[in-house]
Design a protein around this motif. Structure first.
Motif, PDB file in Angstrom:
ATOM      1  N   PRO A 158       0.842  -1.210   0.000  1.00  0.00           N
ATOM      2  CA  PRO A 158       0.000   0.000   0.000  1.00  0.00           C
ATOM      3  C   PRO A 158       0.868   1.247   0.000  1.00  0.00           C
ATOM      4  N   PRO A 159       0.351   2.347  -0.527  1.00  0.00           N
ATOM      5  CA  PRO A 159       1.149   3.583  -0.566  1.00  0.00           C
ATOM      6  C   PRO A 159       1.512   4.054   0.836  1.00  0.00           C
ATOM      7  N   THR A 160       2.680   4.675   0.947  1.00  0.00           N
ATOM      8  CA  THR A 160       3.121   5.201   2.232  1.00  0.00           C
ATOM      9  C   THR A 160       2.227   6.351   2.657  1.00  0.00           C
ATOM     10  N   LYS A 161       1.793   6.310   3.904  1.00  0.00           N
ATOM     11  CA  LYS A 161       0.931   7.390   4.392  1.00  0.00           C
ATOM     12  C   LYS A 161       1.742   8.666   4.569  1.00  0.00           C
TER      13      LYS A 161
END
Length: 267
Positions: free
Chosen positions: A236-239
């Protein structure tokens, strides 16, 4: 409930167990695949509920608990852990040399082929595997064996061959009455899985762990070929870091509205 496992005739209980990576640990990808060298592997947490339930039933009614896993030789560690918890026997069906990329169909077909000529009273699986999340293997095995199944159970009461099962349904519960032989999938809340004790770990070393391959089940590679294909695996994309608004309340509200409109694009 105190009557949870009373008055039954349970003889053979089978637990379907999966070795999976620990999602609490950092996961990295290498060439589009999960890098197993840096990953920690555990018993799928929902399968721990299945092992615990099987042991409790066995202790109350007698019988035998056999834990079965499909995978590679590395799964022996997780099977030994289940034996240390209190299971009686373990079976590892090693498909590493025969199957390059299996899926839920592959696992279900192999398990059903192993179980089809066994005297099965009860099969307990985890509700879902935390890596794939499909929840398909248990129901598929039951369908292939032509026995009833109930998923996401939080309570199990056995009296003779009659079974009363409570299952979780979107925050509510449903009670179903059915009969043995039966397959159920365990949900959080069914029990509290025990930790292996030191005596349990020592005993586990002497308990039988049988290793089988496809040939032993009279299966060919084509019989268990995956029905699905993985296109891509990605993290998942980095927050992004959050923003702290400053100023008086009216200024903060104005800035928040602007951010929701221009960056979040939700208004």
């Amino acid at each position: 409930m105190n009557s949870k496992h009373s008055g039954g005739i349970i003889v053979n209980i089978y637990v379907l167990l999966k070795r999976t990576f620990d999602t609490e640990e950092k996961i990295t990808l290498s060439n589009g695949k999960i890098n197993e060298e840096g990953a920690e592997f555990i018993i799928n947490p929902y399968d721990e509920y299945a092992v615990e339930e099987a042991i409790q039933i066995r202790d109350a009614q007698g019988g035998e608990v056999t834990v079965v896993s499909v995978g590679n030789e590395e799964a022996e560690k997780q099977l030994r852990t289940a034996l240390a918890m209190g299971a009686d026997k373990a079976v590892l069906i090693n498909i590493e040399d025969d199957v390059e990329n299996g899926d839920q169909f592959t696992t279900s077909k192999v398990l059903a082929e192993y179980l089809k000529d066994k005297e099965v009273d009860l099969i307990i699986a985890g509700n879902v595997a935390i890596d794939g999340g499909s929840g398909q293997v248990g129901p598929r095995v039951a369908e292939l064996l032509n026995i009833p199944y109930v998923t996401t159970i939080t309570d199990l009461n056995i009296a003779g061959t009659t079974v009363s099962v409570t299952r979780d349904v979107e925050g509510d519960s449903e009670t179903i009455e059915t009969t043995l032989p039966l397959l159920v999938t365990a949900q959080q809340g069914l029990n509290e899985p025990r930790y292996p004790s030191l005596p349990g770990i020592m005993k586990a070393k002497k308990k039988p762990l049988e290793e089988l391959e496809l040939d032993d089940l009279d299966l060919e590679e084509d019989d268990v070929e995956a029905k699905t294909k993985t296109i891509e695996i990605f993290l998942p994309p980095t927050k992004e870091a959050g923003k702290v608004l400053s100023g008086d309340i009216s200024a903060q509200v104005g800035e928040l509205v602007q951010l929701l409109r221009s960056e979040a694009k939700v208004i």
